[in-house]
Scaffold this motif. Structure first.
Motif, PDB file in Angstrom:
ATOM      1  N   SER A   1      33.304   3.231  22.048  1.00  0.00           N
ATOM      2  CA  SER A   1      33.260   4.537  21.381  1.00  0.00           C
ATOM      3  C   SER A   1      31.980   4.613  20.575  1.00  0.00           C
ATOM      4  CB  SER A   1      34.481   4.719  20.472  1.00  0.00           C
ATOM      5  OG  SER A   1      35.635   4.867  21.267  1.00  0.00           O
ATOM      6  N   GLU A   2      31.406   5.807  20.531  1.00  0.00           N
ATOM      7  CA  GLU A   2      30.102   5.956  19.894  1.00  0.00           C
ATOM      8  C   GLU A   2      29.912   7.400  19.453  1.00  0.00           C
ATOM      9  OE1 GLU A   2      25.824   4.173  21.027  1.00  0.00           O
ATOM     10  OE2 GLU A   2      26.706   5.398  22.600  1.00  0.00           O
ATOM     11  N   LEU A   3      29.267   7.556  18.322  1.00  0.00           N
ATOM     12  CA  LEU A   3      28.858   8.875  17.856  1.00  0.00           C
ATOM     13  C   LEU A   3      27.344   8.873  17.777  1.00  0.00           C
ATOM     14  CD1 LEU A   3      29.536  11.692  16.724  1.00  0.00           C
ATOM     15  CD2 LEU A   3      29.544  10.649  14.457  1.00  0.00           C
TER      16      LEU A   3
ATOM     17  N   PHE B   1      33.940  -2.853  25.845  1.00  0.00           N
ATOM     18  CA  PHE B   1      32.606  -3.391  26.097  1.00  0.00           C
ATOM     19  C   PHE B   1      31.816  -3.451  24.795  1.00  0.00           C
ATOM     20  CE2 PHE B   1      28.237  -2.425  27.997  1.00  0.00           C
ATOM     21  CZ  PHE B   1      28.015  -3.724  28.428  1.00  0.00           C
ATOM     22  N   ALA B   2      32.203  -4.365  23.907  1.00  0.00           N
ATOM     23  CA  ALA B   2      31.553  -4.468  22.597  1.00  0.00           C
ATOM     24  C   ALA B   2      30.068  -4.757  22.721  1.00  0.00           C
ATOM     25  CB  ALA B   2      32.237  -5.534  21.748  1.00  0.00           C
ATOM     26  N   THR B   3      29.667  -5.526  23.733  1.00  0.00           N
ATOM     27  CA  THR B   3      28.246  -5.868  23.854  1.00  0.00           C
ATOM     28  C   THR B   3      27.397  -4.653  24.202  1.00  0.00           C
ATOM     29  OG1 THR B   3      28.585  -6.555  26.143  1.00  0.00           O
ATOM     30  CG2 THR B   3      28.686  -8.287  24.458  1.00  0.00           C
ATOM     31  N   GLY B   4      28.017  -3.577  24.666  1.00  0.00           N
ATOM     32  CA  GLY B   4      27.273  -2.350  24.923  1.00  0.00           C
ATOM     33  C   GLY B   4      26.608  -1.795  23.679  1.00  0.00           C
ATOM     34  N   LEU B   5      27.172  -2.120  22.512  1.00  0.00           N
ATOM     35  CA  LEU B   5      26.589  -1.642  21.261  1.00  0.00           C
ATOM     36  C   LEU B   5      25.353  -2.433  20.854  1.00  0.00           C
ATOM     37  CD1 LEU B   5      29.910  -0.969  19.373  1.00  0.00           C
ATOM     38  CD2 LEU B   5      28.351   0.719  20.345  1.00  0.00           C
ATOM     39  N   GLU B   6      25.094  -3.538  21.550  1.00  0.00           N
ATOM     40  CA  GLU B   6      23.879  -4.312  21.286  1.00  0.00           C
ATOM     41  C   GLU B   6      22.657  -3.662  21.925  1.00  0.00           C
ATOM     42  OE1 GLU B   6      24.753  -8.234  22.665  1.00  0.00           O
ATOM     43  OE2 GLU B   6      26.416  -8.483  21.257  1.00  0.00           O
ATOM     44  N   LEU B   7      22.892  -2.753  22.863  1.00  0.00           N
ATOM     45  CA  LEU B   7      21.778  -2.047  23.489  1.00  0.00           C
ATOM     46  C   LEU B   7      21.163  -1.085  22.483  1.00  0.00           C
ATOM     47  CD1 LEU B   7      23.526  -1.241  26.878  1.00  0.00           C
ATOM     48  CD2 LEU B   7      21.853  -3.046  26.439  1.00  0.00           C
ATOM     49  N   PRO B   8      19.859  -1.030  22.375  1.00  0.00           N
ATOM     50  CA  PRO B   8      19.230  -0.135  21.399  1.00  0.00           C
ATOM     51  C   PRO B   8      19.560   1.334  21.677  1.00  0.00           C
ATOM     52  CG  PRO B   8      17.554  -1.331  22.676  1.00  0.00           C
ATOM     53  CD  PRO B   8      18.895  -1.758  23.179  1.00  0.00           C
ATOM     54  N   ASN B   9      19.852   2.049  20.633  1.00  0.00           N
ATOM     55  CA  ASN B   9      20.110   3.488  20.735  1.00  0.00           C
ATOM     56  C   ASN B   9      19.675   4.121  19.413  1.00  0.00           C
ATOM     57  OD1 ASN B   9      21.029   6.083  20.900  1.00  0.00           O
ATOM     58  ND2 ASN B   9      23.049   5.557  21.664  1.00  0.00           N
ATOM     59  N   PRO B  10      18.489   4.674  19.363  1.00  0.00           N
ATOM     60  CA  PRO B  10      17.965   5.196  18.096  1.00  0.00           C
ATOM     61  C   PRO B  10      18.728   6.391  17.538  1.00  0.00           C
ATOM     62  CG  PRO B  10      16.506   5.762  19.908  1.00  0.00           C
ATOM     63  CD  PRO B  10      17.542   4.838  20.472  1.00  0.00           C
ATOM     64  N   ILE B  11      19.575   7.024  18.331  1.00  0.00           N
ATOM     65  CA  ILE B  11      20.319   8.176  17.811  1.00  0.00           C
ATOM     66  C   ILE B  11      21.781   7.830  17.515  1.00  0.00           C
ATOM     67  CG2 ILE B  11      18.759   9.858  18.860  1.00  0.00           C
ATOM     68  CD1 ILE B  11      20.955  10.372  20.986  1.00  0.00           C
TER      69      ILE B  11
ATOM     70  N   ALA C   1      35.320  -3.121  19.754  1.00  0.00           N
ATOM     71  CA  ALA C   1      36.048  -4.367  19.497  1.00  0.00           C
ATOM     72  C   ALA C   1      37.473  -4.381  20.023  1.00  0.00           C
ATOM     73  CB  ALA C   1      36.045  -4.662  17.999  1.00  0.00           C
ATOM     74  N   SER C   2      38.028  -3.246  20.357  1.00  0.00           N
ATOM     75  CA  SER C   2      39.394  -3.204  20.882  1.00  0.00           C
ATOM     76  C   SER C   2      39.625  -1.872  21.589  1.00  0.00           C
ATOM     77  CB  SER C   2      40.416  -3.376  19.749  1.00  0.00           C
ATOM     78  OG  SER C   2      40.408  -2.239  18.898  1.00  0.00           O
TER      79      SER C   2
END
Length: 126
Positions: free
Chosen positions: A24-26, A50-60, A67-68
């Motif tokens: 999930s992402e905003l 896919f918690a590791t997806g948040l390790e990908l850079p996203n400037p916005i 995590a769950s």
């Protein structure tokens, strides 16, 4: 093309909703014309996360969670004069993980651009 059309037609109140990214992402993109665009991604409630997806850079990226298992809600409140939209992420037990609100007035062209032509979208923007 969609962003160009929203800009050219001065369409307010656009919020993007997506899923199937296993997190999930905003996100908030602020072009130098118009108003800030939000994209709310919520997933997965019944699949691998896919918690590791948040390790990908996203400037916005404003916020992210992977995590769950979780799900998202959009709450729209039209009982207040400015209107309010709230993005909520909850876990499978219904516990709130994150909440972010903005006024619907903040998602309008009024007050952000004048009557002059709106500049073209710069290359490389989302």
């Amino acid at each position: 093309e969609l962003i160009d059309w929203i800009r050219d037609e001065r369409i307010g109140g656009v919020v993007f909703v997506s899923g199937d990214r296993h997190l999930s992402e905003l996100m908030r993109w602020e072009p130098d014309w118009g108003y800030p665009f939000y994209e709310f991604t919520a997933s997965p409630v019944a699949n691998r996360f896919f918690a590791t997806g948040l390790e990908l850079p996203n400037p916005i990226r404003v916020w992210g969670y992977g995590a769950s298992a979780n799900y998202g809600l959009l709450e729209v409140d039209t009982t207040v004069p400015e209107g309010r939209i709230t993005f909520v992420v909850k876990d499978v037990e219904g516990r709130e993980i994150h909440r972010h609100s903005t006024s619907m007035d903040a998602l309008e062209f009024d007050g952000f651009v004048d009557d002059k032509a709106i500049p073209a979208r710069p290359g490389g923007t989302p």
